[in-house]
Design a protein around this motif. Sequence first.
Motif, mmCIF file in Angstrom:
data_model
loop_
_atom_site.group_PDB
_atom_site.id
_atom_site.type_symbol
_atom_site.label_atom_id
_atom_site.label_comp_id
_atom_site.label_asym_id
_atom_site.label_seq_id
_atom_site.Cartn_x
_atom_site.Cartn_y
_atom_site.Cartn_z
ATOM 1 N N LEU A 40 -12.369 20.516 -14.084
ATOM 2 C CA LEU A 40 -13.294 19.797 -13.214
ATOM 3 C C LEU A 40 -12.558 19.013 -12.129
ATOM 4 N N LYS A 41 -11.446 18.399 -12.489
ATOM 5 C CA LYS A 41 -10.676 17.643 -11.493
ATOM 6 C C LYS A 41 -10.131 18.588 -10.431
ATOM 7 N N GLY A 42 -9.374 19.576 -10.856
ATOM 8 C CA GLY A 42 -8.918 20.636 -9.987
ATOM 9 C C GLY A 42 -8.358 20.182 -8.647
ATOM 10 N N GLU A 43 -8.480 21.049 -7.663
ATOM 11 C CA GLU A 43 -7.972 20.776 -6.318
ATOM 12 C C GLU A 43 -8.733 19.660 -5.605
ATOM 13 N N PRO A 44 -10.070 19.556 -5.762
ATOM 14 C CA PRO A 44 -10.782 18.490 -5.047
ATOM 15 C C PRO A 44 -10.259 17.094 -5.373
ATOM 16 N N GLY A 101 -21.240 19.872 -0.610
ATOM 17 C CA GLY A 101 -21.656 21.204 -1.027
ATOM 18 C C GLY A 101 -20.554 21.953 -1.729
ATOM 19 N N ASP A 102 -19.323 21.795 -1.216
ATOM 20 C CA ASP A 102 -18.183 22.447 -1.858
ATOM 21 C C ASP A 102 -17.936 21.884 -3.253
ATOM 22 N N ILE A 103 -18.112 20.579 -3.394
ATOM 23 C CA ILE A 103 -17.908 19.942 -4.702
ATOM 24 C C ILE A 103 -18.898 20.494 -5.718
ATOM 25 N N VAL A 113 -20.155 23.856 -10.495
ATOM 26 C CA VAL A 113 -20.928 24.953 -11.082
ATOM 27 C C VAL A 113 -20.006 26.087 -11.520
ATOM 28 N N SER A 114 -19.048 26.448 -10.669
ATOM 29 C CA SER A 114 -18.146 27.542 -11.020
ATOM 30 C C SER A 114 -17.251 27.175 -12.195
ATOM 31 N N THR A 115 -16.895 25.893 -12.310
ATOM 32 C CA THR A 115 -16.081 25.446 -13.441
ATOM 33 C C THR A 115 -16.858 25.539 -14.746
ATOM 34 N N VAL A 116 -18.104 25.097 -14.736
ATOM 35 C CA VAL A 116 -18.944 25.198 -15.933
ATOM 36 C C VAL A 116 -19.124 26.659 -16.328
ATOM 37 N N ASP A 117 -19.362 27.513 -15.347
ATOM 38 C CA ASP A 117 -19.547 28.939 -15.648
ATOM 39 C C ASP A 117 -18.263 29.556 -16.205
ATOM 40 N N LEU A 118 -17.126 29.148 -15.676
ATOM 41 C CA LEU A 118 -15.851 29.640 -16.193
ATOM 42 C C LEU A 118 -15.661 29.204 -17.647
#
Length: 226
Positions: free
Chosen positions: A178-182, A196-198, A203-208
């Motif tokens: 969740l922390k990731g690059e952002p 919007g990017d956040i 969403v993509s992190t939860v799906d992963l």
Amino acid sequence: MFSMSPRPAPAKTAAPGRPKDLGKGAAILDAAKRLFTAQGFDGTSMDQIAAEAGVSKLTVYSHFGDKETLFAAAAKAYCEQQLPTSLFEARPEVPLRERLLQIAQAFFAMISAPEAVAGHRILCTPQMADSPLPQMFWEAGPRRVQDAFAELLRWRVSAGELEIDDIPRASSQFFTLLKGEPHAQLVFGCDGFCNGDIQEHLVSTVDLFLRAYAVRDRNDATAAQR
């Protein structure tokens, strides 16, 4: 940002005595959070915190023992305010993906707030290497969050929704992703992700995470093997 000189000695505990005034304790924590964020650890004195909170310095020491303990307590109070225990309740009536998104959004809102970014920068300074503060902060903040989330994962595993061999590791992975690059860009002061990017990142992190650990429908699994 002010730096902190090493203080390897163990933190003191608050002195015993009369029951503590909860209102004064809360005022001290609020003052500490504001001043540590604005002035750094070494730039903030217990005298300043006492004045900001409207109490005596003796009252500050009687509640928290020393500045290191107060810093850790302020971090814990901030985490508990932003991510209360109720956020990690199993809530079986809420679909798993929705539940994880709720936690993801609350977590990222917490770590991306200016005061949280400032605190992260304080802890990453070289002067903190020999200080007890990073470990104290870890126990008061990230460890608490990961442990609470792990309990939610255990419940969902027992309900047959997740299949996880190492739940503490999965909990750590979730928040690290969740922390990731952002978050790194925020800490480094870079212009990058918009709101919007956040949201897309969360969403993509939860799906992963779900692709790694969700129990797949047998029909889906059979189709994937064909």
